[in-house]
Design a protein around this motif. Structure first.
Motif, mmCIF file in Angstrom:
data_model
loop_
_atom_site.group_PDB
_atom_site.id
_atom_site.type_symbol
_atom_site.label_atom_id
_atom_site.label_comp_id
_atom_site.label_asym_id
_atom_site.label_seq_id
_atom_site.Cartn_x
_atom_site.Cartn_y
_atom_site.Cartn_z
ATOM 1 N N LEU A 123 0.808 -1.230 0.000
ATOM 2 C CA LEU A 123 0.000 0.000 0.000
ATOM 3 C C LEU A 123 0.837 1.274 0.000
ATOM 4 O O LEU A 123 0.303 2.358 0.199
ATOM 5 C CB LEU A 123 -0.895 0.039 1.240
ATOM 6 C CG LEU A 123 -2.171 -0.803 1.249
ATOM 7 C CD1 LEU A 123 -2.801 -0.783 2.632
ATOM 8 C CD2 LEU A 123 -3.159 -0.297 0.212
ATOM 9 N N PHE A 132 -4.657 -10.530 -0.078
ATOM 10 C CA PHE A 132 -5.503 -9.491 -0.684
ATOM 11 C C PHE A 132 -6.683 -9.161 0.236
ATOM 12 O O PHE A 132 -7.354 -10.066 0.730
ATOM 13 C CB PHE A 132 -6.040 -9.977 -2.034
ATOM 14 C CG PHE A 132 -6.978 -9.021 -2.691
ATOM 15 C CD1 PHE A 132 -6.508 -7.831 -3.222
ATOM 16 C CD2 PHE A 132 -8.340 -9.295 -2.762
ATOM 17 C CE1 PHE A 132 -7.379 -6.934 -3.831
ATOM 18 C CE2 PHE A 132 -9.217 -8.403 -3.375
ATOM 19 C CZ PHE A 132 -8.724 -7.219 -3.905
ATOM 20 N N ASP A 188 -9.228 -0.627 -7.047
ATOM 21 C CA ASP A 188 -7.840 -0.457 -7.466
ATOM 22 C C ASP A 188 -7.130 -1.805 -7.527
ATOM 23 O O ASP A 188 -5.917 -1.902 -7.285
ATOM 24 C CB ASP A 188 -7.111 0.494 -6.502
ATOM 25 C CG ASP A 188 -5.915 1.148 -7.157
ATOM 26 O OD1 ASP A 188 -5.782 1.026 -8.398
ATOM 27 O OD2 ASP A 188 -5.096 1.743 -6.442
ATOM 28 N N GLU A 189 -7.892 -2.843 -7.879
ATOM 29 C CA GLU A 189 -7.327 -4.190 -7.924
ATOM 30 C C GLU A 189 -6.167 -4.296 -8.921
ATOM 31 O O GLU A 189 -5.221 -5.044 -8.689
ATOM 32 C CB GLU A 189 -8.389 -5.233 -8.297
ATOM 33 C CG GLU A 189 -9.361 -5.552 -7.169
ATOM 34 C CD GLU A 189 -10.660 -4.781 -7.283
ATOM 35 O OE1 GLU A 189 -10.642 -3.683 -7.872
ATOM 36 O OE2 GLU A 189 -11.683 -5.273 -6.783
ATOM 37 N N TRP A 224 -8.307 -2.379 -1.210
ATOM 38 C CA TRP A 224 -7.981 -2.202 -2.632
ATOM 39 C C TRP A 224 -9.216 -1.973 -3.488
ATOM 40 O O TRP A 224 -9.147 -2.166 -4.708
ATOM 41 C CB TRP A 224 -7.211 -3.434 -3.139
ATOM 42 C CG TRP A 224 -5.862 -3.551 -2.541
ATOM 43 C CD1 TRP A 224 -5.514 -4.326 -1.467
ATOM 44 C CD2 TRP A 224 -4.660 -2.883 -2.938
ATOM 45 N NE1 TRP A 224 -4.184 -4.185 -1.184
ATOM 46 C CE2 TRP A 224 -3.624 -3.314 -2.070
ATOM 47 C CE3 TRP A 224 -4.344 -1.968 -3.941
ATOM 48 C CZ2 TRP A 224 -2.311 -2.845 -2.177
ATOM 49 C CZ3 TRP A 224 -3.032 -1.524 -4.051
ATOM 50 C CH2 TRP A 224 -2.043 -1.953 -3.176
ATOM 51 N N THR A 254 -3.835 -2.201 -9.614
ATOM 52 C CA THR A 254 -2.565 -1.791 -8.996
ATOM 53 C C THR A 254 -2.040 -2.909 -8.111
ATOM 54 O O THR A 254 -0.840 -3.223 -8.111
ATOM 55 C CB THR A 254 -2.779 -0.513 -8.147
ATOM 56 O OG1 THR A 254 -3.404 0.456 -8.964
ATOM 57 C CG2 THR A 254 -1.480 0.028 -7.597
ATOM 58 N N PHE A 255 -2.954 -3.527 -7.355
ATOM 59 C CA PHE A 255 -2.541 -4.630 -6.483
ATOM 60 C C PHE A 255 -1.897 -5.758 -7.305
ATOM 61 O O PHE A 255 -0.821 -6.249 -6.975
ATOM 62 C CB PHE A 255 -3.759 -5.155 -5.703
ATOM 63 C CG PHE A 255 -3.447 -6.337 -4.838
ATOM 64 C CD1 PHE A 255 -2.828 -6.173 -3.603
ATOM 65 C CD2 PHE A 255 -3.759 -7.625 -5.262
ATOM 66 C CE1 PHE A 255 -2.526 -7.272 -2.812
ATOM 67 C CE2 PHE A 255 -3.463 -8.726 -4.473
ATOM 68 C CZ PHE A 255 -2.846 -8.541 -3.241
#
Ligand code: ATP
Length: 314
Positions: free
Chosen positions: A136, A164, A172-173, A169, A175-176
């Protein structure tokens, strides 16, 4: 017995006592030590292994509580850092519609600084990166990348668990997924839940997901599937190792118990070679780790519910 360095998130979970109402209505909370890599270090030490936790807590009563809790379970916290920032806190409640209501107050956990002295201790040991909050941002994310890089020596065994959390998130998955890639590429073993395997690989079918994840780089994959057991994939072979039948009361920490028990068994081997070559050896280890996960579900809480060696052998 090899050392298992578990690096990353540690926090206090304030769990609303009165479930079925959202946080705006909750008045009473139970304070619990949390953070996936911290739980894994506890799982290893409770089994008699050498669990070392490296994270960052605030120089405050909550940080003190976390350090005491880990120490009481036999975890080595001598490399954990004290930060000027307050200890990270999470407030959780299960609302009436079954949805989790979640407020996250991120503090000291993100402040973990890279310790170059660790580099000389790592070879020959195990590095467990149980991401969760580590991707993060903040100094912790950079520290994670540097330890991954340090772990890339022949003598090391690296394990990655993305942990996860949809709460962290939402929307914004992508980016993860992007941030997970170097860890999936470089780690020897990856532990996924089925949702994580599908999300990161982009494949619905778990066999296809494993193939795609192997292509990224990781050699050994375990996909934990709750009471359905664990899918093990390595050396071109895939097999579901069944779980143990139990009456679960709280599944919190089952995944951490699973990977902690698996790493504990690997840490007990003289060298890591057989883990890459011998499917039936790893299958036996996964069966035992499934048992550790199952036992954890029969008790409330995460750390207290983790089995000891005696409970596991019973
Ligand atoms: P976590 O929420 O802790 O991150 P996870 O999704 O990573 O969990 P799970 O699949 O829930 O992990 O649990 C890990 C292992 O524990 C499973 O593979 C299984 O062997 C065991 N386990 C979990 N739930 C049950 C259950 N209800 N009955 C039997 N075994 C279980």
């Amino acid at each position: 017995m090899k050392k298992v360095y578990c690096i990353g998130e540690v926090l206090i979970d304030f769990v609303a006592e009165q479930q079925g109402s959202d946080l705006s209505k909750a008045n009473h909370f139970t304070k619990k030590a949390g953070g996936a890599p911290a739980n894994v270090a506890c799982a290893i030490s409770k089994l008699g292994g050498n669990g070392i936790f490296i994270g960052s807590v605030g120089d405050d009563p909550f940080g003190k509580f976390l350090l005491e809790t880990l120490k009481n379970e036999g975890v080595d916290v001598s490399l954990t850092q004290l930060s000027d920032t307050f200890t990270t806190l999470a407030f959780v409640s299960l609302a009436e519609d079954g949805e989790r209501d979640f407020v996250f107050s991120r503090g000291a956990d993100k402040e973990l600084k890279y310790n170059p002295d660790l580099r000389k201790n790592l070879p020959g040991n195990i590095l467990h990166l149980g991401a969760a909050t580590a991707l993060l941002g903040g100094p912790l994310e950079k520290t994670y990348g540097r330890y991954l890089f340090d772990g890339l020596t022949k003598e090391m065994f690296i394990c990655f668990d993305p942990n996860f959390r949809i709460d962290l998130w939402k929307n914004d998955e992508e980016t993860f997924i992007k941030k997970c890639m170097p860890f999936v590429e470089k780690s020897h073993l990856c532990k996924f839940s089925s949702e994580e395997a599908q999300l990161i690989s982009g494949k619905e079918d778990l066999h296809d997901a494993c193939d795609a994840l192997h292509k990224i780089g990781t050699k050994i994959i375990t996909v934990t599937m709750g009471k359905e057991g664990t899918l093990l994939s390595m050396n071109g072979t895939k097999k579901i190792i069944p779980s143990v039948k139990v009456k679960p009361v709280d599944t919190t920490g089952a995944g951490d118990a699973f990977i902690g028990c698996l790493l504990y068994q690997i840490s007990d081997l003289g060298n890591f070679e057989p883990v890459f070559e011998d499917f039936s050896l790893v299958e036996g280890m996964v069966a035992k780790a499934n048992k550790a996960g199952a036992i954890t579900t029969t008790n409330y809480g995460a750390i207290v519910a983790l089995p000891t060696k005696e409970q596991l052998e019973k």
